[in-house]
Design a protein around this motif. Structure first.
Motif, PDB file in Angstrom:
ATOM      1  N   VAL A 280      -3.148 -11.352   2.666  1.00 12.32           N
ATOM      2  CA  VAL A 280      -3.220 -11.217   1.214  1.00 12.32           C
ATOM      3  C   VAL A 280      -4.226 -10.125   0.874  1.00 12.32           C
ATOM      4  N   LEU A 281      -3.806  -9.218   0.008  1.00  7.99           N
ATOM      5  CA  LEU A 281      -4.675  -8.161  -0.490  1.00  7.99           C
ATOM      6  C   LEU A 281      -4.558  -8.178  -2.011  1.00  7.99           C
ATOM      7  N   GLY A 282      -5.543  -8.747  -2.678  1.00  3.50           N
ATOM      8  CA  GLY A 282      -5.448  -8.917  -4.129  1.00  3.50           C
ATOM      9  C   GLY A 282      -4.327  -9.890  -4.456  1.00  3.50           C
ATOM     10  N   ASP A 283      -3.354  -9.454  -5.259  1.00  6.51           N
ATOM     11  CA  ASP A 283      -2.214 -10.302  -5.591  1.00  6.51           C
ATOM     12  C   ASP A 283      -0.961  -9.901  -4.820  1.00  6.51           C
ATOM     13  N   SER A 284      -1.143  -9.192  -3.711  1.00  7.74           N
ATOM     14  CA  SER A 284      -0.018  -8.707  -2.912  1.00  7.74           C
ATOM     15  C   SER A 284      -0.129  -9.178  -1.467  1.00  7.74           C
ATOM     16  N   LEU A 285       0.997  -9.079  -0.761  1.00 10.89           N
ATOM     17  CA  LEU A 285       1.026  -9.308   0.676  1.00 10.89           C
ATOM     18  C   LEU A 285       1.067  -7.961   1.379  1.00 10.89           C
ATOM     19  N   VAL A 286       0.441  -7.889   2.531  1.00 10.26           N
ATOM     20  CA  VAL A 286       0.442  -6.687   3.357  1.00 10.26           C
ATOM     21  C   VAL A 286       0.891  -7.107   4.745  1.00 10.26           C
ATOM     22  N   PHE A 287       1.796  -6.336   5.364  1.00 10.96           N
ATOM     23  CA  PHE A 287       2.281  -6.643   6.701  1.00 10.96           C
ATOM     24  C   PHE A 287       1.826  -5.565   7.671  1.00 10.96           C
ATOM     25  N   THR A 288       1.103  -5.996   8.701  1.00 14.16           N
ATOM     26  CA  THR A 288       0.579  -5.101   9.723  1.00 14.16           C
ATOM     27  C   THR A 288       1.309  -5.371  11.022  1.00 14.16           C
ATOM     28  N   CYS A 289       1.876  -4.337  11.634  1.00 11.44           N
ATOM     29  CA  CYS A 289       2.557  -4.498  12.906  1.00 11.44           C
ATOM     30  C   CYS A 289       1.516  -4.669  14.013  1.00 11.44           C
ATOM     31  N   LEU A 290       1.694  -5.699  14.827  1.00  6.68           N
ATOM     32  CA  LEU A 290       0.770  -5.965  15.918  1.00  6.68           C
ATOM     33  C   LEU A 290       1.263  -5.384  17.236  1.00  6.68           C
ATOM     34  N   GLY A 291       2.402  -4.713  17.221  1.00 11.68           N
ATOM     35  CA  GLY A 291       2.993  -4.229  18.456  1.00 11.68           C
ATOM     36  C   GLY A 291       2.569  -2.835  18.859  1.00 11.68           C
ATOM     37  N   VAL A 292       1.759  -2.182  18.073  1.00  8.75           N
ATOM     38  CA  VAL A 292       1.350  -0.812  18.411  1.00  8.75           C
ATOM     39  C   VAL A 292      -0.157  -0.762  18.595  1.00  8.75           C
ATOM     40  N   SER A 293      -0.595   0.085  19.490  1.00  6.89           N
ATOM     41  CA  SER A 293      -2.028   0.199  19.725  1.00  6.89           C
ATOM     42  C   SER A 293      -2.625   1.408  19.011  1.00  6.89           C
ATOM     43  N   HIS A 294      -1.776   2.314  18.554  1.00  2.83           N
ATOM     44  CA  HIS A 294      -2.248   3.494  17.830  1.00  2.83           C
ATOM     45  C   HIS A 294      -1.166   3.930  16.852  1.00  2.83           C
ATOM     46  N   GLY A 295      -1.521   4.793  15.953  1.00  2.00           N
ATOM     47  CA  GLY A 295      -0.545   5.275  14.978  1.00  2.00           C
ATOM     48  C   GLY A 295      -0.466   4.364  13.772  1.00  2.00           C
ATOM     49  N   PRO A 296       0.418   4.688  12.808  1.00  2.00           N
ATOM     50  CA  PRO A 296       0.544   3.890  11.586  1.00  2.00           C
ATOM     51  C   PRO A 296       1.051   2.488  11.889  1.00  2.00           C
ATOM     52  N   ARG A 297       0.526   1.497  11.156  1.00  2.00           N
ATOM     53  CA  ARG A 297       0.883   0.107  11.416  1.00  2.00           C
ATOM     54  C   ARG A 297       1.266  -0.685  10.172  1.00  2.00           C
ATOM     55  N   MET A 298       1.080  -0.132   8.972  1.00  2.39           N
ATOM     56  CA  MET A 298       1.314  -0.887   7.749  1.00  2.39           C
ATOM     57  C   MET A 298       2.754  -0.694   7.260  1.00  2.39           C
ATOM     58  N   LEU A 299       3.448  -1.789   6.961  1.00  3.53           N
ATOM     59  CA  LEU A 299       4.830  -1.728   6.478  1.00  3.53           C
ATOM     60  C   LEU A 299       4.849  -1.182   5.051  1.00  3.53           C
ATOM     61  N   ASP A 300       5.610  -0.115   4.849  1.00  8.23           N
ATOM     62  CA  ASP A 300       5.665   0.582   3.563  1.00  8.23           C
ATOM     63  C   ASP A 300       7.105   0.660   3.088  1.00  8.23           C
ATOM     64  N   GLY A 301       7.404  -0.008   1.962  1.00  6.43           N
ATOM     65  CA  GLY A 301       8.739   0.050   1.371  1.00  6.43           C
ATOM     66  C   GLY A 301       8.865   1.260   0.464  1.00  6.43           C
ATOM     67  N   ARG A 302       9.997   1.953   0.561  1.00 12.36           N
ATOM     68  CA  ARG A 302      10.230   3.161  -0.230  1.00 12.36           C
ATOM     69  C   ARG A 302      11.485   2.961  -1.070  1.00 12.36           C
ATOM     70  N   PRO A 303      11.347   2.496  -2.321  1.00 12.37           N
ATOM     71  CA  PRO A 303      12.507   2.197  -3.159  1.00 12.37           C
ATOM     72  C   PRO A 303      13.396   3.398  -3.455  1.00 12.37           C
ATOM     73  N   GLY A 304      12.821   4.593  -3.584  1.00  9.40           N
ATOM     74  CA  GLY A 304      13.631   5.779  -3.889  1.00  9.40           C
ATOM     75  C   GLY A 304      14.735   6.003  -2.875  1.00  9.40           C
ATOM     76  N   PRO A 305      14.381   6.172  -1.605  1.00 11.07           N
ATOM     77  CA  PRO A 305      15.429   6.360  -0.589  1.00 11.07           C
ATOM     78  C   PRO A 305      15.896   5.047   0.045  1.00 11.07           C
TER      79      PRO A 305
END
Length: 88
Positions: free
Chosen positions: A41-66
């Motif tokens: 929980v981050l404020g009033d939102s949920l955040v999903f972090t991938c635990l399968g990577v040791s480096h690089g981007p890990r946060m799930l980001d939804g892109r409604p436009g595409p």
């Protein structure tokens, strides 16, 4: 730690999986390390972090436009904030 699986009948044993090399998200087998996500929980939102990577981007980001998802390095992007909704 959870795996995120679509409710579609034909999804089979597929779960949301990271492809950290490409910075994208796909469907993978439940046994793949990239299918492990930590929901927090981050404020009033949920955040999903991938635990399968040791480096690089890990946060799930939804892109409604595409209509796609990708991985981001931090939660400064609005698409990394998720909420639960009641289905119709």
């Amino acid at each position: 730690m959870r795996s995120l699986q679509p409710r579609a009948n034909d999804a089979g044993d597929k779960c949301l999986a990271d492809d950290y090399q490409a910075g994208t998200v796909t469907l993978g087998n439940r046994e793949d390390p990239g299918t492990r996500w930590l929901g927090s929980v981050l404020g009033d939102s949920l955040v999903f972090t991938c635990l399968g990577v040791s480096h690089g981007p890990r946060m799930l980001d939804g892109r409604p436009g595409p209509d796609s998802v990708q991985l981001r390095p931090h939660t400064d992007f609005l698409g990394t904030r998720w909420e639960t909704v009641t289905p119709f």
